[in-house]
Design an enzyme around this catalytic site. Structure first.
Site, short mmCIF file in Angstrom:
data_model
loop_
_atom_site.label_atom_id
_atom_site.label_comp_id
_atom_site.label_asym_id
_atom_site.label_seq_id
_atom_site.Cartn_x
_atom_site.Cartn_y
_atom_site.Cartn_z
N TYR A 80 -8.32 -22.82 -18.02
CA TYR A 80 -7.84 -23.27 -16.71
C TYR A 80 -6.95 -24.49 -16.89
O TYR A 80 -5.91 -24.63 -16.24
CB TYR A 80 -9.02 -23.61 -15.79
N PHE A 132 21.24 -18.48 -2.44
CA PHE A 132 20.50 -17.27 -2.81
C PHE A 132 19.46 -17.04 -1.71
O PHE A 132 19.02 -17.99 -1.07
CB PHE A 132 19.85 -17.41 -4.20
N THR A 133 19.10 -15.79 -1.49
CA THR A 133 18.25 -15.43 -0.33
C THR A 133 16.96 -16.26 -0.26
O THR A 133 16.68 -16.87 0.77
CB THR A 133 17.86 -13.93 -0.40
N ASP A 223 20.05 -24.40 -10.68
CA ASP A 223 19.27 -23.16 -10.70
C ASP A 223 19.75 -22.40 -11.93
O ASP A 223 20.85 -21.85 -11.96
CB ASP A 223 19.51 -22.35 -9.42
N ARG A 389 23.51 -6.04 -1.24
CA ARG A 389 23.75 -7.49 -1.22
C ARG A 389 24.93 -7.72 -0.28
O ARG A 389 26.02 -8.04 -0.68
CB ARG A 389 24.07 -8.02 -2.62
#
Ligand code: F0G
Length: 482
Positions: A80, A132-133, A223, A389
């Site tokens: 974890y 971007f979406t 990005d 698109r």
């Protein structure tokens, strides 16, 4: 460098890898394909993979993994907190980007959620070459506004400009001045600008953007989801990059941008998401959102095997013989189509080959969704799954009116290291047939239109009976062929 052929009609890309694991494909008869797309509400997202021959929906999370990635997955360390697998991710990020501050997330949009939560306040503006979406959805969800500052050349479907993703630098400067730096949440550069056809941004333009941000006191964010393809184009098209090591380009970018994030579903041939920065100040500001939304700081929602594949995949993103495969296949497909007269985005970019549907069906209005109609038609006549698109992928304006897309594109994505050249030849052949029969393509109308990210699960139907006629014409021309 690609290999030259002695006798070939024109240069053909050559894979520098061999395929050791295969997956069976099926190609249904045209009558069944017609039924399947109608059952899927003419939305290629709602098709089942088993019914698809060429899955060209996306290059996200469907790239070919290497032997070394599969090998690395066997040494995954489940924990974890404090997993060794995360230590190996950090080592790979250090090697590739030269940064030491790393936050994990389950995929790219999760990084965008964290960025939006940390930095976007209601009314603030984020400036970017192009949206971007998922980026836009996260920013608008927290009350921010997105403004696009792509150079005008980026929106011209066919040009020979090598870097159509570039910012208009003068406009960027004056927009920051008009708004005042406090109103700008950050400036986001999208490498390999997705929605305008995977078009790259030059290294000089990226650096100039960060210089402007620095001068004006605004955060710069890269990005890097499509950075691998973008770097290939920098190497091929930008004189200053020709003799630079690929790693030096990554490092230079990390030196200039305040924050870098990426979808590892694209960069690194794996899954997951990463935010990294040279200055720990930024990762500290975002850190608290990782355990809140993603998972503990040493996995962030990623499975340990995924982290191992990500780390190894990042090293492979420094290898020209791997990173050239996607762009060179895309260039091949794009050239096949454009030589035939099919309108495609030029020059060929990364990610995929993009059909310019405004030119493919010039008489169809935006509100009958030309790119959605061409995408559905390609599935019917070829078992090919493109992604719309265009206007369908836009969000309506707050008052409910349609926002027409600048470009109506049907994207034929080419996942990296997956398809063979004969499969791309098949795609080119079917697109050419559709182009010759384009007068049969009709529009689409809504049956169910979701409010957010409607392209994912919205359902549409054909206007009239053009799809039945298209399938009939296919049968006439191809006889009993699949
Ligand atoms: N940024 C860019 C430039 C992308 O292309 C994507 C995803 C994301 C962020 C979000 O990353 O999917 O891991 O959450 N693009 C995919 C596509 C969905 O098909 O083009 P994600």
């Amino acid at each position: 460098m690609s290999v030259k052929f002695y006798k070939s009609e024109h240069q053909v890309p050559l894979e520098m890898h061999k395929v050791r694991m295969v997956q069976k494909l099926s190609l249904l008869p045209v009558e069944e394909r017609l039924k399947k797309i109608q059952e899927a509400g003419n939305n290629t997202f709602l098709l089942q993979n088993k019914d698809i021959f060429m899955d060209m929906l996306t290059d996200s999370g469907v790239n070919g993994m290497s032997d070394l990635q599969f090998g690395a997955m066997m040494q995954a360390d489940d924990a974890y907190a404090g997993s060794e697998s995360f230590t190996r991710v950090k080592a790979a990020i250090k090697e590739v980007f030269g940064t030491e501050n790393v936050l994990p997330a389950h995929q790219g949009r999760a990084c965008e959620n964290i960025l939006a939560e940390a930095y976007v306040k209601p009314g603030m503006v984020t400036l970017m070459n192009f949206h971007f979406t998922t980026t836009k959805a996260h920013i608008t969800r927290v009350g921010g506004v997105v403004e696009e500052i792509v150079d005008a050349k980026g929106l011209i479907p066919q040009t020979d400009d090598p870097f159509k993703g570039d910012f208009d630098l003068d406009k960027l400067r004056s927009r920051i001045d008009e708004l005042g730096p406090d109103k700008v949440a950050f400036v986001r550069v999208e490498a390999g600008t997705n929605l305008i056809g995977g078009q790259p941004v030059s290294l000089s333009n990226m650096i100039a953007v960060t210089d402007i941000c620095h001068e004006k006191g605004v955060k710069s964010v890269l990005d890097a989801s499509l950075l691998q393809d973008n770097i290939y184009f920098m190497k091929m098209r930008e004189a200053r990059c020709k003799y630079m090591e690929i790693k030096d380009i990554y490092h230079l970018l990390a030196d200039h941008f305040d924050i870098i994030y990426f979808s590892a579903r694209k960069l690194s041939f794996s899954k997951g998401g990463i935010i990294t920065s040279k200055d720990p100040k930024f990762t500290k500001e975002m850190m608290e959102y990782v355990p809140l939304y993603e998972g503990f700081l040493t996995y962030g929602g990623m499975d340990v095997r995924t982290m191992e594949a990500l780390a190894q995949g990042l090293y492979e993103s420094l290898d020209m013989e791997y990173i050239n495969q996607g762009p060179e296949f895309i260039k091949y497909l794009t050239k096949e189509l454009s030589d035939y007269g099919v309108p495609v985005i030029l020059p060929a970019g990364g990610l995929g080959c993009h059909l310019d549907c405004q030119a493919f069906v010039p008489n169809m209005p935006h509100n009958q969704y030309p790119a959605g109609a061409v995408s559905a038609a390609l599935y019917i006549i070829g078992g090919i799954r493109p992604m719309e698109r265009g206007t369908l992928s836009e969000q309506r304006e707050p008052d409910g009116t349609e926002r027409y897309a600048e470009l109506e594109l049907a994207r034929l994505a080419v996942p990296r290291r997956v398809f063979t050249l004969s499969q791309l030849k098949y795609v080119a052949d079917r697109v050419k047939w559709l182009w010759d029969n384009r007068e049969l393509i009709g529009g689409l109308e809504w049956v169910e239109e979701p409010k957010v990210l409607r392209f994912f699960f919205g359902r549409l139907k054909e206007i009239g009976y053009w799809q039945e006629k298209l399938a009939e014409k296919f049968r006439q021309d191809f006889g009993d062929s699949l």
